[in-house]
Design an enzyme around this catalytic site. Structure first.
Site, PDB file in Angstrom:
ATOM      1  N   ASP A  65      -6.081   7.011  -3.190  1.00 49.13           N
ATOM      2  CA  ASP A  65      -6.294   6.345  -1.902  1.00 49.13           C
ATOM      3  C   ASP A  65      -6.492   7.419  -0.835  1.00 49.13           C
ATOM      4  OD1 ASP A  65      -6.217   4.338   0.270  1.00 49.13           O
ATOM      5  OD2 ASP A  65      -5.397   3.050  -1.296  1.00 49.13           O
ATOM      6  N   HIS A  95     -11.350   3.942   0.718  1.00 45.44           N
ATOM      7  CA  HIS A  95     -10.025   4.458   0.349  1.00 45.44           C
ATOM      8  C   HIS A  95     -10.149   5.811  -0.354  1.00 45.44           C
ATOM      9  CE1 HIS A  95      -7.575   0.986   1.525  1.00 45.44           C
ATOM     10  NE2 HIS A  95      -8.561   0.223   1.102  1.00 45.44           N
ATOM     11  N   GLU A 142     -12.174  -3.093   0.934  1.00 45.95           N
ATOM     12  CA  GLU A 142     -11.991  -2.542   2.274  1.00 45.95           C
ATOM     13  C   GLU A 142     -12.764  -1.239   2.504  1.00 45.95           C
ATOM     14  OE1 GLU A 142      -7.537  -4.097   3.322  1.00 45.95           O
ATOM     15  OE2 GLU A 142      -7.661  -2.273   2.147  1.00 45.95           O
TER      16      GLU A 142
HETATM   17  C1  ACM Z   1      -5.941  -4.663  -1.125  1.00 48.03           C
HETATM   18  O1  ACM Z   1      -4.838  -5.146  -0.809  1.00 48.03           O
HETATM   19  N1  ACM Z   1      -6.635  -3.940  -0.265  1.00 48.03           N
HETATM   20  C2  ACM Z   1      -6.502  -4.870  -2.428  1.00 48.03           C
END
Ligand code: ACM
Length: 545
Positions: free
Chosen positions: A178, A249, A319
């Site tokens: 991440d 991420h 995201e």
């Molecule tokens: C997530 O909670 N962004 C998969």
């Protein structure tokens, strides 16, 4: 008998008789049961002091292990039957996995102290006469652990596998990368861990907190650590599903290799592993070089996670902020050249590349539900986290789905409404809320419902910086989750939560014996509170969103 998760059928013997086990019970392990026998000798041996010698010629074992065709009557490969009577305990699994889940039941029947690592003085052991037939509702009964935001050292991962297994859960999804850290050794790209595995400081509390912890934080698993984790899990019939999150991420990777970022819009050469929480704007550049780099990462990953262990490889896909791609001439040129639909199309192109790449290697891609937006290869599967909608759309389109809606089974979210909850974030999701979670939405057609492989609880660790904090968030709610995915429960409103709570009295004693720092029913103990650390509660959210 207070079993958790509750078995499908358990018939206690009239009269309440028990089979007494002496100081040296005999273990008769039939063909194909060697792994479970090893586990019993190791775990029950530690708790009781037994060595569990094998049965000699003509000797009837006190505990008898067998693999038999369909011992529980149509309950599938992970089912088992356990008969305890005057001649001891006979445990028959449909497979070694079914046998292993039956061995977990056997341990629970011996009492909480059977979960300790050394015998307490003066204990005697016995088993209630009973006949149990049992098997799981779902084949995917998982937990996702975020080891990127806070690293969990290898011993903690092994302990988590034991705790999953104790609840008959069989999937550990490891979120390995991440913005805030890269946690797996990749030999051809050593800076991923050399640089990407640590950050200089961390925010204490959630995003609004003004406090910082100036102790550097980090760590990673070597490839041998990963092999050990995978083998340890396999012996416990737990599959480890690795996640490498792309194309968002990814700031830790970009900090390690600045050419992975959008170099025409940011000076990625000065980026560091992110020390804050949230979603970083620093995402991967949509170039061929970046694809080749990550193919190299996935090649090493496939070797570490063989197909027998996990046909699925998780590529994240959630995201991904689009600002840098909007601002980047190179990214815009790429959009034009590929003929995709803007920045969203670029994200889909990225995921679809690895979908095809994994399929060519006999693997299946799984990703967060954003990956649906660009269309998927037939074998790809979806982790439905933004509610049920993504999972419903995926299942109706014929894709397999793992349900993990954030509104229901994100265990980082707070467990009660009180000011005493440590670093409270998200929705209030109580033990009862989790108990009433239903993985299969009622509106699904039977064909679509068959695509729901199961469910997983997700544990994001921004505000969990220690094993105790992790335990507090995960337990006791994981016990309720285990019953949801293992036991065949009625509709949510008809579930017997009061009965579950009664059985939890015994289960808290098991968790005590296992050394789990769960949230007590009365709320956090003084040392479990984090006064002054700001979280990010979602106030007034309706209970069943
Ligand atoms: C997530 O909670 N962004 C998969």
């Amino acid at each position: 008998m207070d079993l958790i998760p509750v078995p499908l059928a358990a018939v206690p013997h009239e009269g309440g008789h028990r089979y007494a086990l002496g100081p040296e019970p005999v273990l008769d392990a039939g063909p194909g049961t060697g792994g479970v026998a090893r586990w019993l000798r190791r775990e029950l041996g530690a708790a009781t002091g037994w060595s569990l010698p094998p049965a000699g010629e003509g000797v009837r074992g006190d505990l008898r292990l067998r693999i038999g065709a369909d011992p529980a009557g149509g309950l599938g490969p992970e089912s088992y039957r356990l008969d305890i009577g005057a001649d001891g305990a006979e445990l028959t699994g449909a497979t070694a996995a079914g046998l292993f889940w039956g061995a977990q039941t056997l341990r629970q029947l011996l009492g909480p102290d059977a979960h300790r690592r050394a015998p307490l003085p003066g204990r005697s052991w016995s088993l209630p006469y009973t006949a149990i037939t049992d098997g799981p509702r779902f084949g995917w009964r998982g937990m996702m652990l975020d080891v990127a935001r806070h690293f969990l050292p290898k011993d903690g991962v092994l302990r988590s596998i034991d705790l999953l297994a104790a609840h008959k859960l069989n999937v550990l999804h490891l979120h390995l990368t991440d913005d805030q850290g890269w946690r797996i050794e990749i030999k051809r790209h050593p800076r991923l861990t050399g640089v990407g595995a640590w950050r200089a400081r961390s925010r204490r509390g959630h995003r609004a907190s003004p406090l910082w912890n100036d102790t550097p934080h980090g760590g990673f698993y070597t490839q041998d650590d990963i092999r050990e984790i995978v083998a340890y899990a396999a012996e416990r019939h737990v599959r480890v599903v690795p996640e490498i999150d792309v194309p968002g991420h990814s700031q830790a990777a970009i900090a390690a290799y600045p050419q992975l970022g959008n170099t025409d819009v940011v000076d990625t050469g000065v980026l560091e592993v992110w020390d804050d929480w949230g979603i970083s704007e620093n995402v991967l550049a949509p170039t061929e070089a970046v694809l080749r780099f990550y193919e190299g990462v996935f090649e090493e990953l496939l070797e570490l996670f063989p197909a027998e262990v996990s046909p699925f490889v998780h590529v994240g896909g959630d995201e991904c902020p689009k600002r840098q791609w909007r601002d980047s001439a190179a990214a815009q040129e790429r959009i034009a050249q590929l003929g995709v639909d803007g920045e969203d199309g670029l994200q889909s192109w990225f995921v679809r590349h690895f979908d095809g790449w994994l399929a060519e290697r006999g693997r299946r891609l799984i990703g967060w539900d954003e990956i649906l937006e660009g269309g998927l290869a037939p074998g790809a599967a979806v982790s439905s986290w933004r509610g049920y909608a993504g999972g419903i759309a995926a299942a109706e389109a014929g894709h397999d789905v793992v349900m993990c809606p954030e509104q229901r089974v994100y265990l980082d979210h707070r467990q009660a409404d009180g000011a005493d909850e440590p670093v409270p974030i998200g929705y209030v999701r109580t033990l009862e809320d989790v108990y009433r979670f239903e993985p299969v939405p009622p509106q699904l057609s039977p064909e679509a419902a068959a695509h729901v492989l199961g469910a997983q609880a997700n544990v994001w660790t921004e505000v969990m910086d220690s094993q105790d904090r992790l335990d507090y968030q995960v337990f006791p709610r994981l016990a309720a989750f285990a019953e949801v995915v293992w036991s065949r429960q009625p509709a949510p409103a008809d579930r017997d939560f009061a009965g579950f709570e009664e059985r939890m009295a015994a289960h808290y004693r098991r968790l005590d014996a296992l050394g789990v720092a769960y949230r007590p029913p009365g709320g956090p103990l003084p040392w479990q509170r984090r006064p002054g650390l700001l979280g990010r509660p979602i106030e007034g959210a309706p209970p069943n969103v």
